[in-house]
Scaffold this active site. Structure first.
Site, mmCIF file in Angstrom:
data_model
loop_
_atom_site.group_PDB
_atom_site.id
_atom_site.type_symbol
_atom_site.label_atom_id
_atom_site.label_comp_id
_atom_site.label_asym_id
_atom_site.label_seq_id
_atom_site.Cartn_x
_atom_site.Cartn_y
_atom_site.Cartn_z
ATOM 1 N N LYS A 2 0.638 -1.106 -0.082
ATOM 2 C CA LYS A 2 0.015 0.024 -0.040
ATOM 3 C C LYS A 2 0.886 1.236 -0.175
ATOM 4 O O LYS A 2 0.516 2.165 -0.747
ATOM 5 C CB LYS A 2 -0.949 -0.091 1.473
ATOM 6 C CG LYS A 2 -1.577 1.039 1.611
ATOM 7 C CD LYS A 2 -2.597 1.602 0.522
ATOM 8 C CE LYS A 2 -3.427 2.922 0.934
ATOM 9 N NZ LYS A 2 -4.436 3.086 -0.230
ATOM 10 N N CYS A 18 -3.864 9.755 1.193
ATOM 11 C CA CYS A 18 -3.102 8.424 0.748
ATOM 12 C C CYS A 18 -1.793 9.017 0.229
ATOM 13 O O CYS A 18 -0.581 9.000 0.607
ATOM 14 C CB CYS A 18 -3.746 7.795 -0.533
ATOM 15 S SG CYS A 18 -5.339 6.898 0.179
#
Length: 402
Positions: free
Chosen positions: A202, A256
């Site tokens: 991720k 993010c």
């Protein structure tokens, strides 16, 4: 099957809705904000996501989903809470820990526990230690895994179902158990791995994007100094069959890409030089844009002997969403307003009805009144506006590509 989702934000709520509708899972959604819980139970989506509110109303009406401020007994528990910063860009996993501790009393043999929150490498193992320190009898009897989200705001419904997922368990049995759950509503491939690799995957995905954006933003700085149209340059360079340069902007935002690289640099500072430099470039781009606006305002005032009307077009961190988290556009607007006393600044964000700091103006009205129009976010409505030679236009996001 019943699943408990801890966190009803931009990822938790859509995932819970999709799991209820497409997977037939009974969902209890938990959030510490009573307003979010109340709105969810009323079938009102507290975020902007096309098509999602209709789905929420359907699963609430059918009884497949309800929200609460406290977790309830379930078969699977998902941690989908924020992971903010503390100190000097150090990741703070206290929200994940708090959500985990809240469900520990409810855990029973055979349950599945999954972290979806973006987390530093080793977080899943750390949470497992906390669980087993309080519930040692569950050692080896529950399934623990990490499965990061991979969605694009504005296209969440499609991507939650069709995107591939990386699933990393603390052991093979945990990986398989988590795959079984996601397999109920995910049509993309479920790629098995271990928890540490899934956590790093991720962070790697978003750090890769950050580095690529930094290259585009660095090019824009160089081209500005060299008198070259960066949009033309990138378009021509991308004619090469193995070159695919991204588009520059006014920085990088969101929870993010603007955040995840720090999770790597905090733990591996000596090894992550390129990732750290990319973060600095993208942060600097917002500062550079703010300086450009302030200089344009000063030049206008010196030339016209009055202060300009300035339209700041866009607050969201990317086009056509309402998410202002870590938004460079919002930072630029704040910097400009703080530096200019009595300036006539019109703030525009078509995806937000009202803001508790900025008074918002309709985009057409703002553009019409503006002496200086500053495009910070490439929202679709802005692309309907015509170039006006009578205005000073600072196009940081490629609305006109001039």
């Amino acid at each position: 099957m019943k699943a408990c989702f801890m966190g009803l934000g931009y990822i938790g709520l859509p995932t819970a809705i999709i799991a209820a509708k497409e997977g037939g899972v009974d969902i209890i959604g938990v959030d510490i904000n009573p307003s979010v819980v109340e709105q969810t139970n009323a079938g009102h989506l507290h975020i902007i996501e096309p098509g999602m509110e209709e789905m929420l109303q359907e699963v609430v009406k059918s009884g497949k989903l309800h929200a609460s401020v406290k977790p309830e007994l379930a078969d699977a528990y998902f941690m989908v809470v924020p992971t903010p910063f503390k100190g000097n860009h150090e990741p703070d996993v206290s929200y994940v820990e708090a959500a985990t501790r809240a469900v520990i009393p409810l855990l029973k043999e055979g349950d599945l526990y999954v972290i979806e929150s973006t987390s530093p490498v080793g977080t899943t193992e750390k949470m497992a230690e906390i669980i087993f320190s309080e519930r040692p009898e569950l050692q080896g009897k529950i399934y623990i895994a990490y499965c990061p989200e991979r969605v694009l705001p504005g296209n969440v419904i499609y991507e939650l179902v069709h995107n591939d997922r990386v699933i990393g368990g603390l052991d093979e049995a945990s990986t398989k158990k988590a795959q079984e759950f996601y397999g109920q509503f995910v049509k993309g491939t479920l790629h098995p791995t271990n928890a540490r690799t899934a956590e790093m995957c991720k962070l790697t995905e978003n750090s890769s994007r950050d580095v690529q954006i930094a290259f585009a933003n660095e090019l824009s700085l160089i081209c500005d100094k060299a008198g070259i149209n960066v949009w033309d340059l990138i378009n021509l360079a991308n004619k090469h069959p193995r070159v695919n340069i991204l588009q520059p902007g006014c920085g990088v935002g969101g929870h993010c890409i603007a955040v995840d690289p720090y999770f790597i640099t905090a733990d591996f500072p000596a090894e992550s030089k390129l990732i750290a430099d990319a973060r600095e470039i993208n942060n600097y781009k917002a500062f550079w844009c703010a300086e450009k606006v302030k200089n344009a305002m000063l030049e206008f005032e010196l030339k016209n002997h009055r202060k300009p009307v300035v339209a700041m077009m866009g607050l969201a961190f990317k086009p056509d969403i309402d998410d202002l988290r870590e938004s460079p556009a919002k930072q630029i607007v704040s910097k400009v307003m703080q530096s200019c006393n009595n300036a006539n600044i019109l703030v525009v964000e078509p995806n937000v009805k009202e803001h508790n700091v900025f008074k918002l103006t309709d985009y057409k009205e703002a553009y019409e009144k503006a002496d200086i129009a500053v495009f910070l976010t490439a929202h679709k409505p802005f692309k309907s506006l015509a170039w006006d030679d009578k205005k000073v236009i600072l196009d940081f996001c490629g609305i006109f590509k001039k």
